[in-house]
Write a protein that holds these residues in place. Structure first.
Motif, PDB file in Angstrom:
ATOM      1  N   LYS A 141       0.841  -1.209   0.000  1.00  0.00           N
ATOM      2  CA  LYS A 141       0.000   0.000   0.000  1.00  0.00           C
ATOM      3  C   LYS A 141       0.865   1.243   0.000  1.00  0.00           C
ATOM      4  N   ASP A 142       0.396   2.249  -0.708  1.00  0.00           N
ATOM      5  CA  ASP A 142       1.044   3.563  -0.763  1.00  0.00           C
ATOM      6  C   ASP A 142       2.409   3.552  -1.454  1.00  0.00           C
TER       7      ASP A 142
ATOM      8  N   THR B 185      -1.495  -5.504  -4.192  1.00  0.00           N
ATOM      9  CA  THR B 185      -1.496  -4.174  -4.791  1.00  0.00           C
ATOM     10  C   THR B 185      -0.569  -4.103  -6.001  1.00  0.00           C
TER      11      THR B 185
END
Length: 180
Positions: free
Chosen positions: A134-135, A153
């Protein structure tokens, strides 16, 4: 077997009306291929709650297919990819003692508190390494998750053992660190 799972199995007769072995026999007779279909069957036909249904189906699969058998079947006709899987497994195991390795019919999940990686022989010539990062922006070999959807992801496509390099191990390590 962890304590929570053992407790769930012990409580199963009281909560569902049958022992685990009885549920496994019922599922065998139905011969449902997909995990989700078997869970839905137990919920709709027998009134089993989702948590118990999911556990019953998962444990019924464990009884019929050993983890080694599941991995072997994934690489049937894809023998050139198995060394890539073996190298990833070796490197992932170095990350920590808290990793749960969960082979399934088409992939192998690596879980800490959350799943952080997934290895799937995508074609006869390619493994897809799915990561939960994430991110982290897509960059270089670190692509959008593609066929993994929300399970991961990102993904990295691996076609040879030399593709399992310091960059790939670094991304796997970062996914591991974020999975707490």
């Amino acid at each position: 077997m962890d304590k929570a799972l053992q407790t769930m199995i012990e409580n199963m007769p009281e909560k569902t009306g049958k022992k685990l072995e009885e549920w496994i026999q019922i599922l065998k007779k139905e011969n449902l291929e997909k995990h989700s279909a078997a869970v839905t069957f137990l919920k709709t036909e027998h009134g089993v709650t989702h948590g118990f249904a999911n556990t019953i189906v998962t444990l019924s699969r464990d009884k019929t297919d050993s983890p080694d058998d599941l991995v072997s079947m994934q690489y049937k006709g894809k023998a050139l990819l198995k060394p890539i899987y073996d190298m990833l497994l070796l490197e992932i195991n170095k990350l920590g003692e808290d990793i749960v390795i969960t082979p399934k019919k088409g992939s192998v999940s690596f879980i800490r508190k959350k799943q952080f990686a997934l290895i799937k022989p995508a074609t006869k010539t390619r493994i897809d390494l799915g990561l939960k990062l994430k991110d982290i922006a897509v960059q270089g070999r670190l692509e959008d998750s593609g066929p993994f959807g929300t399970m991961c992801t990102h993904r990295i496509q691996l076609k040879s053992i030399s593709d399992v390099d310091a960059e790939v191990i670094g991304w796997v390590s970062k996914a591991y660190e974020k999975s707490v």
